[in-house]
Design an enzyme around this catalytic site. Sequence first.
Site, PDB file in Angstrom:
ATOM      1  N   HIS A  39       0.831  -1.216   0.000  1.00 50.68           N
ATOM      2  CA  HIS A  39       0.000   0.000   0.000  1.00 50.68           C
ATOM      3  C   HIS A  39       0.852   1.248   0.000  1.00 50.68           C
ATOM      4  O   HIS A  39       1.966   1.261   0.515  1.00 50.68           O
ATOM      5  CB  HIS A  39      -0.935   0.035   1.217  1.00 50.68           C
ATOM      6  CG  HIS A  39      -0.239  -0.122   2.535  1.00 50.68           C
ATOM      7  ND1 HIS A  39       0.132  -1.345   3.033  1.00 50.68           N
ATOM      8  CD2 HIS A  39       0.161   0.781   3.464  1.00 50.68           C
ATOM      9  CE1 HIS A  39       0.707  -1.197   4.205  1.00 50.68           C
ATOM     10  NE2 HIS A  39       0.754   0.102   4.482  1.00 50.68           N
ATOM     11  N   HIS A  48       0.786   5.223   1.353  1.00 50.71           N
ATOM     12  CA  HIS A  48       0.188   6.215   2.238  1.00 50.71           C
ATOM     13  C   HIS A  48       0.176   7.548   1.492  1.00 50.71           C
ATOM     14  O   HIS A  48       1.177   7.912   0.856  1.00 50.71           O
ATOM     15  CB  HIS A  48       1.045   6.429   3.491  1.00 50.71           C
ATOM     16  CG  HIS A  48       1.154   5.232   4.387  1.00 50.71           C
ATOM     17  ND1 HIS A  48       0.402   5.087   5.530  1.00 50.71           N
ATOM     18  CD2 HIS A  48       1.952   4.130   4.325  1.00 50.71           C
ATOM     19  CE1 HIS A  48       0.741   3.953   6.136  1.00 50.71           C
ATOM     20  NE2 HIS A  48       1.678   3.351   5.427  1.00 50.71           N
TER      21      HIS A  48
END
Length: 138
Positions: A102, A104
């Site tokens: 992922h 941020h």
Amino acid sequence: MAYDPNNIFAKILRGEIPCVKIYEDDKTLSFMDVMPQSEGHTLVIPKEAAENIFELSDDAAKALMATTRKIAKAVKKGLNAPGVMLTMLNGAPAGQSVFHAHFHIIPRSAGVDMGLHARGMVPASTLEPIAAKIRSAL
Ligand code: DGP
């Protein structure tokens, strides 16, 4: 380490636990971080099961970057963020705590320190109005 299909983001992808969603397409999902380091802290994940940047296919990595750029623009516009920080932690020694790849997206303002990483959970009712502003800028 083998990919754990029961990590929290895999559960979010399967709809087994809720998230405050910003955007979804066939290869990616974006939602609010429940432990925001600044107001508007957003996450973008690939739908491909991969722990980190090293395991992602080229195709999934391209889709992840394209969606990250799209959401970063919406965060900047929707929240009037003076700066936007993008980070990706790959591996526990780098600080990664959820082992599904992922990015941020963290809004930043000059002279304002970020909160600590992965601390202090915020309720969905607090995140929803912020998410609405980001969605409206998509
Ligand atoms: P990292 O340490 O880079 O793997 O970041 C994981 C982030 O995920 C961290 O900022 C906190 C956030 N997080 C942890 N659990 C949940 C959850 O259940 N829902 C959401 N939306 N975010 C979570």
